[in-house]
Design an enzyme around this catalytic site. Structure first.
Site, PDB file in Angstrom:
ATOM      1  N   THR A  80      65.367 -18.816  15.565  1.00 22.90           N
ATOM      2  CA  THR A  80      64.766 -17.495  15.813  1.00 22.90           C
ATOM      3  C   THR A  80      65.101 -16.973  17.211  1.00 22.90           C
ATOM      4  O   THR A  80      65.462 -15.802  17.376  1.00 22.90           O
ATOM      5  CB  THR A  80      63.233 -17.595  15.653  1.00 22.90           C
ATOM      6  OG1 THR A  80      62.946 -18.075  14.339  1.00 22.90           O
ATOM      7  CG2 THR A  80      62.576 -16.242  15.872  1.00 22.90           C
TER       8      THR A  80
ATOM      9  N   ASN B 273      58.737  -9.221  27.428  1.00 20.69           N
ATOM     10  CA  ASN B 273      58.059  -8.154  26.673  1.00 20.69           C
ATOM     11  C   ASN B 273      58.988  -7.303  25.802  1.00 20.69           C
ATOM     12  O   ASN B 273      58.583  -6.280  25.283  1.00 20.69           O
ATOM     13  CB  ASN B 273      57.252  -7.231  27.606  1.00 20.69           C
ATOM     14  CG  ASN B 273      56.248  -8.008  28.421  1.00 20.69           C
ATOM     15  OD1 ASN B 273      55.564  -8.895  27.891  1.00 20.69           O
ATOM     16  ND2 ASN B 273      56.156  -7.707  29.702  1.00 20.69           N
TER      17      ASN B 273
ATOM     18  N   ARG C 141      73.137 -16.087  14.756  1.00 18.85           N
ATOM     19  CA  ARG C 141      72.352 -15.779  15.959  1.00 18.85           C
ATOM     20  C   ARG C 141      72.967 -16.445  17.192  1.00 18.85           C
ATOM     21  O   ARG C 141      73.011 -15.860  18.273  1.00 18.85           O
ATOM     22  CB  ARG C 141      70.903 -16.215  15.748  1.00 18.85           C
ATOM     23  CG  ARG C 141      70.158 -15.294  14.761  1.00 18.85           C
ATOM     24  CD  ARG C 141      68.855 -15.895  14.289  1.00 18.85           C
ATOM     25  NE  ARG C 141      68.017 -14.932  13.569  1.00 18.85           N
ATOM     26  CZ  ARG C 141      66.861 -15.261  12.987  1.00 18.85           C
ATOM     27  NH1 ARG C 141      66.420 -16.509  13.027  1.00 18.85           N
ATOM     28  NH2 ARG C 141      66.153 -14.329  12.362  1.00 18.85           N
TER      29      ARG C 141
ATOM     30  N   HIS D 120      67.887 -11.343   9.173  1.00 21.81           N
ATOM     31  CA  HIS D 120      66.678 -11.919   8.568  1.00 21.81           C
ATOM     32  C   HIS D 120      67.079 -12.646   7.292  1.00 21.81           C
ATOM     33  O   HIS D 120      68.006 -12.234   6.605  1.00 21.81           O
ATOM     34  CB  HIS D 120      65.682 -10.814   8.197  1.00 21.81           C
ATOM     35  CG  HIS D 120      64.603 -11.287   7.251  1.00 21.81           C
ATOM     36  ND1 HIS D 120      63.490 -11.965   7.692  1.00 21.81           N
ATOM     37  CD2 HIS D 120      64.494 -11.220   5.898  1.00 21.81           C
ATOM     38  CE1 HIS D 120      62.735 -12.297   6.637  1.00 21.81           C
ATOM     39  NE2 HIS D 120      63.320 -11.842   5.541  1.00 21.81           N
TER      40      HIS D 120
ATOM     41  N   LYS E 105      69.825  -6.581  10.757  1.00 23.96           N
ATOM     42  CA  LYS E 105      68.865  -5.798  11.533  1.00 23.96           C
ATOM     43  C   LYS E 105      69.558  -4.680  12.321  1.00 23.96           C
ATOM     44  O   LYS E 105      70.794  -4.673  12.430  1.00 23.96           O
ATOM     45  CB  LYS E 105      68.091  -6.743  12.467  1.00 23.96           C
ATOM     46  CG  LYS E 105      67.242  -7.777  11.711  1.00 23.96           C
ATOM     47  CD  LYS E 105      66.422  -8.639  12.679  1.00 23.96           C
ATOM     48  CE  LYS E 105      65.597  -9.677  11.931  1.00 23.96           C
ATOM     49  NZ  LYS E 105      64.679 -10.426  12.854  1.00 23.96           N
TER      50      LYS E 105
ATOM     51  N   TYR F 206      56.572  -7.984   7.383  1.00 17.24           N
ATOM     52  CA  TYR F 206      56.094  -8.980   8.358  1.00 17.24           C
ATOM     53  C   TYR F 206      54.574  -9.084   8.302  1.00 17.24           C
ATOM     54  O   TYR F 206      53.911  -9.144   9.333  1.00 17.24           O
ATOM     55  CB  TYR F 206      56.568  -8.606   9.761  1.00 17.24           C
ATOM     56  CG  TYR F 206      58.031  -8.927  10.031  1.00 17.24           C
ATOM     57  CD1 TYR F 206      58.570 -10.179   9.713  1.00 17.24           C
ATOM     58  CD2 TYR F 206      58.865  -8.000  10.639  1.00 17.24           C
ATOM     59  CE1 TYR F 206      59.902 -10.482   9.974  1.00 17.24           C
ATOM     60  CE2 TYR F 206      60.203  -8.296  10.918  1.00 17.24           C
ATOM     61  CZ  TYR F 206      60.716  -9.541  10.580  1.00 17.24           C
ATOM     62  OH  TYR F 206      62.035  -9.847  10.854  1.00 17.24           O
TER      63      TYR F 206
ATOM     64  N   ASN G 281      67.572 -10.437  16.855  1.00 18.98           N
ATOM     65  CA  ASN G 281      68.358 -11.604  16.447  1.00 18.98           C
ATOM     66  C   ASN G 281      69.214 -11.369  15.200  1.00 18.98           C
ATOM     67  O   ASN G 281      69.515 -12.287  14.457  1.00 18.98           O
ATOM     68  CB  ASN G 281      67.455 -12.836  16.323  1.00 18.98           C
ATOM     69  CG  ASN G 281      66.279 -12.588  15.401  1.00 18.98           C
ATOM     70  OD1 ASN G 281      66.280 -11.613  14.640  1.00 18.98           O
ATOM     71  ND2 ASN G 281      65.295 -13.463  15.432  1.00 18.98           N
TER      72      ASN G 281
ATOM     73  N   GLU H 177      59.657 -10.554  -0.976  1.00 20.03           N
ATOM     74  CA  GLU H 177      60.468  -9.612  -0.204  1.00 20.03           C
ATOM     75  C   GLU H 177      61.412  -8.813  -1.110  1.00 20.03           C
ATOM     76  O   GLU H 177      61.614  -7.617  -0.908  1.00 20.03           O
ATOM     77  CB  GLU H 177      61.237 -10.374   0.894  1.00 20.03           C
ATOM     78  CG  GLU H 177      60.285 -10.926   1.956  1.00 20.03           C
ATOM     79  CD  GLU H 177      60.925 -11.914   2.928  1.00 20.03           C
ATOM     80  OE1 GLU H 177      62.161 -12.097   2.909  1.00 20.03           O
ATOM     81  OE2 GLU H 177      60.156 -12.511   3.726  1.00 20.03           O
TER      82      GLU H 177
ATOM     83  N   PHE I 285      52.960 -10.025  20.024  1.00 20.76           N
ATOM     84  CA  PHE I 285      54.370  -9.649  20.185  1.00 20.76           C
ATOM     85  C   PHE I 285      54.859  -8.707  19.089  1.00 20.76           C
ATOM     86  O   PHE I 285      56.002  -8.287  19.109  1.00 20.76           O
ATOM     87  CB  PHE I 285      55.257 -10.898  20.243  1.00 20.76           C
ATOM     88  CG  PHE I 285      55.243 -11.753  18.991  1.00 20.76           C
ATOM     89  CD1 PHE I 285      55.962 -11.379  17.858  1.00 20.76           C
ATOM     90  CD2 PHE I 285      54.512 -12.941  18.953  1.00 20.76           C
ATOM     91  CE1 PHE I 285      55.954 -12.173  16.713  1.00 20.76           C
ATOM     92  CE2 PHE I 285      54.509 -13.736  17.809  1.00 20.76           C
ATOM     93  CZ  PHE I 285      55.225 -13.345  16.683  1.00 20.76           C
TER      94      PHE I 285
HETATM   95  P1  DAT Z   1      62.616 -15.748  11.654  1.00 21.84           P
HETATM   96  O1  DAT Z   1      63.169 -14.355  11.822  1.00 21.84           O
HETATM   97  O2  DAT Z   1      63.513 -16.777  12.281  1.00 21.84           O
HETATM   98  O3  DAT Z   1      62.222 -16.067  10.242  1.00 21.84           O
HETATM   99  P2  DAT Z   1      59.771 -15.342  12.126  1.00 21.84           P
HETATM  100  O4  DAT Z   1      59.669 -14.989  10.692  1.00 21.84           O
HETATM  101  O5  DAT Z   1      58.837 -16.361  12.675  1.00 21.84           O
HETATM  102  O6  DAT Z   1      61.266 -15.811  12.513  1.00 21.84           O
HETATM  103  O7  DAT Z   1      59.560 -14.029  13.005  1.00 21.84           O
HETATM  104  C1  DAT Z   1      60.100 -12.797  12.609  1.00 21.84           C
HETATM  105  C2  DAT Z   1      60.662 -12.101  13.826  1.00 21.84           C
HETATM  106  O8  DAT Z   1      59.620 -11.837  14.785  1.00 21.84           O
HETATM  107  C3  DAT Z   1      61.674 -12.972  14.576  1.00 21.84           C
HETATM  108  O9  DAT Z   1      62.980 -12.801  14.075  1.00 21.84           O
HETATM  109  C4  DAT Z   1      61.530 -12.495  15.984  1.00 21.84           C
HETATM  110  C5  DAT Z   1      60.069 -12.130  16.101  1.00 21.84           C
HETATM  111  N1  DAT Z   1      59.255 -13.227  16.648  1.00 21.84           N
HETATM  112  C6  DAT Z   1      58.840 -14.344  15.987  1.00 21.84           C
HETATM  113  N2  DAT Z   1      58.112 -15.145  16.774  1.00 21.84           N
HETATM  114  C7  DAT Z   1      58.062 -14.521  17.978  1.00 21.84           C
HETATM  115  C8  DAT Z   1      57.447 -14.840  19.246  1.00 21.84           C
HETATM  116  N3  DAT Z   1      56.732 -15.949  19.426  1.00 21.84           N
HETATM  117  N4  DAT Z   1      57.608 -13.956  20.259  1.00 21.84           N
HETATM  118  C9  DAT Z   1      58.309 -12.824  20.095  1.00 21.84           C
HETATM  119  N5  DAT Z   1      58.912 -12.461  18.934  1.00 21.84           N
HETATM  120  C10 DAT Z   1      58.785 -13.298  17.900  1.00 21.84           C
HETATM  121 MG    MG Z   2      60.740 -15.220   8.992  1.00 20.34          MG
END
Ligand code: DAT
Ligand code: MG
Length: 140
Positions: free
Chosen positions: A92, A113, A103, A121, A9, A50, A118, A132, A58
């Site tokens: 995450t 906010n 991470r 991906h 990222k 996404y 992190n 993807e 968020f």
């Molecule tokens: P990951 O990246 O571990 O697969 P994810 O696919 O659920 O996690 O979410 C994608 C990204 O969105 C994640 O890296 C950070 C952000 N994110 C996820 N859940 C969140 C939340 N509850 N609040 C804020 N940001 C969030």
């Molecule tokens: Mg994910």
């Protein structure tokens, strides 16, 4: 052979972590099938990437963060690579990611906010990996 899609990222690229992250993939014995630096990424592509999160409250800061600078994207292959790469990435939320994970070693906790930044991906299932890989590499 199983494949997964990964992103280093914008925070990972800005902080000079590309070499470290690629080294961990190689040391673990996975094969880099594809590797590209994308100097800009469109909001439309990130919204499709996404697609399950776009409606979440968020999400706007995540879109802003993911389009804020260059990213490195690629395909990694090997036995159980989807699950293993997720384990190597860590949780995450940076504050929950264990030391030893990418991470857990590098991600900084986000303020209120702010987008969670992190570093990496990885696809979370075989179905996501296929979707993807097609999105980032076949439908440009
Ligand atoms: P990951 O990246 O571990 O697969 P994810 O696919 O659920 O996690 O979410 C994608 C990204 O969105 C994640 O890296 C950070 C952000 N994110 C996820 N859940 C969140 C939340 N509850 N609040 C804020 N940001 C969030
Ligand atoms: Mg994910």
């Amino acid at each position: 052979m199983e494949q997964t899609f990964f992103i280093i990222k914008p925070d990972g690229v800005k902080r000079g972590l590309v070499g470290e992250i690629l080294q961990r993939m190689e040391q673990r014995g996975f094969k880099l099938e594809k590797l590209e630096l994308r100097s800009t990424v469109s909001e439309a592509l990130i919204d499709q990437h996404y697609q399950d999160l776009v409606e979440k409250s968020f999400y706007p800061p995540i879109r802003q963060f993911m389009t804020s600078g260059p990213v490195v994207v690629g395909i990694l292959s090997g036995p159980k690579v989807i699950e293993t790469w997720r384990t190597m990435m860590g949780a995450t939320r940076p504050e929950e990611a264990l030391p030893g994970t990418i991470r857990g070693d590098f991600a900084k906790a986000a303020g209120d906010n702010q987008a969670i930044q992190n570093v990496v991906h990885g696809s979370d299932s075989e179905e996501s990996a296929k979707r993807e890989i097609a999105l980032w590499f076949e439908e440009k």
